[in-house]
Design a protein around this motif. Structure first.
Motif, PDB file in Angstrom:
ATOM      1  N   THR A 114       0.851  -1.186   0.000  1.00  0.00           N
ATOM      2  CA  THR A 114       0.000   0.000   0.000  1.00  0.00           C
ATOM      3  C   THR A 114       0.883   1.231   0.000  1.00  0.00           C
ATOM      4  O   THR A 114       1.747   1.381   0.877  1.00  0.00           O
ATOM      5  N   ILE A 115       0.661   2.094  -0.967  1.00  0.00           N
ATOM      6  CA  ILE A 115       1.492   3.280  -1.152  1.00  0.00           C
ATOM      7  C   ILE A 115       0.716   4.501  -0.667  1.00  0.00           C
ATOM      8  O   ILE A 115      -0.392   4.781  -1.152  1.00  0.00           O
ATOM      9  N   LEU A 116       1.278   5.210   0.303  1.00  0.00           N
ATOM     10  CA  LEU A 116       0.676   6.407   0.871  1.00  0.00           C
ATOM     11  C   LEU A 116       1.536   7.599   0.470  1.00  0.00           C
ATOM     12  O   LEU A 116       2.704   7.681   0.874  1.00  0.00           O
ATOM     13  N   PRO A 117       1.014   8.527  -0.320  1.00  0.00           N
ATOM     14  CA  PRO A 117       1.823   9.630  -0.843  1.00  0.00           C
ATOM     15  C   PRO A 117       2.562  10.405   0.242  1.00  0.00           C
ATOM     16  O   PRO A 117       1.976  10.830   1.234  1.00  0.00           O
ATOM     17  N   GLY A 118       3.865  10.563   0.038  1.00  0.00           N
ATOM     18  CA  GLY A 118       4.694  11.318   0.955  1.00  0.00           C
ATOM     19  C   GLY A 118       5.086  10.586   2.212  1.00  0.00           C
ATOM     20  O   GLY A 118       5.938  11.059   2.970  1.00  0.00           O
ATOM     21  N   LYS A 119       4.491   9.410   2.461  1.00  0.00           N
ATOM     22  CA  LYS A 119       4.760   8.673   3.698  1.00  0.00           C
ATOM     23  C   LYS A 119       5.482   7.358   3.455  1.00  0.00           C
ATOM     24  O   LYS A 119       6.161   6.849   4.349  1.00  0.00           O
ATOM     25  N   THR A 120       5.295   6.778   2.286  1.00  0.00           N
ATOM     26  CA  THR A 120       5.902   5.478   2.000  1.00  0.00           C
ATOM     27  C   THR A 120       6.647   5.535   0.674  1.00  0.00           C
ATOM     28  O   THR A 120       6.493   6.471  -0.117  1.00  0.00           O
ATOM     29  N   ALA A 121       7.424   4.495   0.456  1.00  0.00           N
ATOM     30  CA  ALA A 121       8.038   4.324  -0.858  1.00  0.00           C
ATOM     31  C   ALA A 121       6.938   4.230  -1.906  1.00  0.00           C
ATOM     32  O   ALA A 121       5.914   3.590  -1.685  1.00  0.00           O
ATOM     33  N   CYS A 122       7.158   4.908  -3.033  1.00  0.00           N
ATOM     34  CA  CYS A 122       6.195   4.779  -4.122  1.00  0.00           C
ATOM     35  C   CYS A 122       6.594   3.588  -4.992  1.00  0.00           C
ATOM     36  O   CYS A 122       7.590   2.903  -4.729  1.00  0.00           O
ATOM     37  N   GLY A 144      10.390  11.908  -4.833  1.00  0.00           N
ATOM     38  CA  GLY A 144      11.535  12.358  -4.045  1.00  0.00           C
ATOM     39  C   GLY A 144      11.345  13.694  -3.357  1.00  0.00           C
ATOM     40  O   GLY A 144      11.901  13.942  -2.300  1.00  0.00           O
ATOM     41  N   GLY A 145      10.527  14.584  -3.934  1.00  0.00           N
ATOM     42  CA  GLY A 145      10.368  15.914  -3.359  1.00  0.00           C
ATOM     43  C   GLY A 145       9.151  16.084  -2.484  1.00  0.00           C
ATOM     44  O   GLY A 145       8.850  17.198  -2.054  1.00  0.00           O
ATOM     45  N   MET A 146       8.430  14.973  -2.193  1.00  0.00           N
ATOM     46  CA  MET A 146       7.199  15.099  -1.419  1.00  0.00           C
ATOM     47  C   MET A 146       7.477  15.007   0.072  1.00  0.00           C
ATOM     48  O   MET A 146       8.308  14.225   0.514  1.00  0.00           O
ATOM     49  N   ASN A 147       6.742  15.810   0.863  1.00  0.00           N
ATOM     50  CA  ASN A 147       6.852  15.694   2.318  1.00  0.00           C
ATOM     51  C   ASN A 147       5.804  14.739   2.841  1.00  0.00           C
ATOM     52  O   ASN A 147       5.069  14.121   2.079  1.00  0.00           O
ATOM     53  N   GLN A 148       5.709  14.608   4.155  1.00  0.00           N
ATOM     54  CA  GLN A 148       4.807  13.619   4.744  1.00  0.00           C
ATOM     55  C   GLN A 148       3.345  13.928   4.506  1.00  0.00           C
ATOM     56  O   GLN A 148       2.493  13.075   4.683  1.00  0.00           O
ATOM     57  N   HIS A 149       3.047  15.148   4.111  1.00  0.00           N
ATOM     58  CA  HIS A 149       1.665  15.498   3.795  1.00  0.00           C
ATOM     59  C   HIS A 149       1.361  15.285   2.319  1.00  0.00           C
ATOM     60  O   HIS A 149       0.269  15.586   1.862  1.00  0.00           O
TER      61      HIS A 149
END
Length: 248
Positions: A159-167, A239-244
């Protein structure tokens, strides 16, 4: 609010996550990319769980070679569009939900419109170019991607969560070669149910998701293993995304 029919239909689930959880399922929209081996069990189990709006996208027609694994489709459906066959079955399974089908090929020109305001994307595809496209779209829209893939008696899910996990690009920087691969129907059944479970958990907010974990199913040995995943800070997609899930 749930109707009395819905309270009865989902009574054994409501015991687990309450009417509030069931209402969240009812109000959710999930898009499933593919109505084949993985899309069949995922859509069936999300339908019976009460996900209120299911969007199913596929371009193919049912072939006899599909029938060993694509359980939405029956012998009488050979030659029909998979979307038409799937819509018929899912509406019969649960008339309380909305089923929308789109007979098209997912590509750069339509993927964002197809996903629209969905709460999550299920990757039930059989090729990595489309998976990468779904991955990028999930990140752009800040919604989860529920990935699954199978080959023979082997399968994987995360499960991929944007900004929180590996895509998906972090986990699989290079796509495997295209091939017509062997598959036994039980394998997409197993992985599809894992994906559906992840969707339900995400919507109702319970349990621990397969976040930064790649589940590996070895059907030959009946063994489930896990591989830890990590975000690649240099990933061209996330690579440029933060946890949000936002770019800095």
């Amino acid at each position: 609010m749930l109707s009395q029919n819905e309270r009865e239909r989902y009574s054994r689930q409501i015991m687990l996550f309450g009417e509030g959880g069931q209402e969240r399922l009812k109000n959710a929209t999930i898009i499933i990319a593919g109505a084949g081996g993985l899309g069949s069990p995922v859509s069936i189990y999300l339908a019976i769980a009460g996900v209120g709006r299911i969007i199913l996208v596929d371009k193919d027609a049912v072939e006899r070679t599909n029938l060993n694994r694509q359980i939405l489709h029956h012998d009488r459906d050979i030659g029909r569009k998979k979307t038409a066959s799937a819509e018929e079955k899912l509406r019969a399974i649960n008339p309380e939900i909305t089923v929308e089908v789109v007979d098209t090929t997912i590509d750069e020109t339509n993927v964002r419109e197809l996903v629209g305001d969905a709460d999550g994307i299920v990757d039930a595809m059989d090729n990595f170019p489309t998976r990468y496209l779904l991955n990028r779209t999930a990140l752009e829209k800040r919604i989860p991607l529920f990935h699954g893939a199978i080959r023979g008696l082997y399968g994987q899910a995360t499960t991929i969560l944007p900004g929180k996990t590996a895509c998906l690009r972090c986990a699989f920087p290079h796509p495997p070669p295209r091939e017509v691969f062997p598959v036994v129907g039980v394998t997409p059944g197993f992985i599809g149910m894992v994906q559906a479970t992840e969707v339900v958990k995400y919507i109702v907010g319970m349990g621990e998701l397969l976040a930064n974990r790649l589940l590996l199913w070895d059907g030959e040995r009946a063994v489930v293993e896990e591989v830890a995943l990590e975000r690649n800070p240099s990933c061209e997609v996330c690579g440029g995304m933060n946890q949000h899930g936002d770019a800095p």
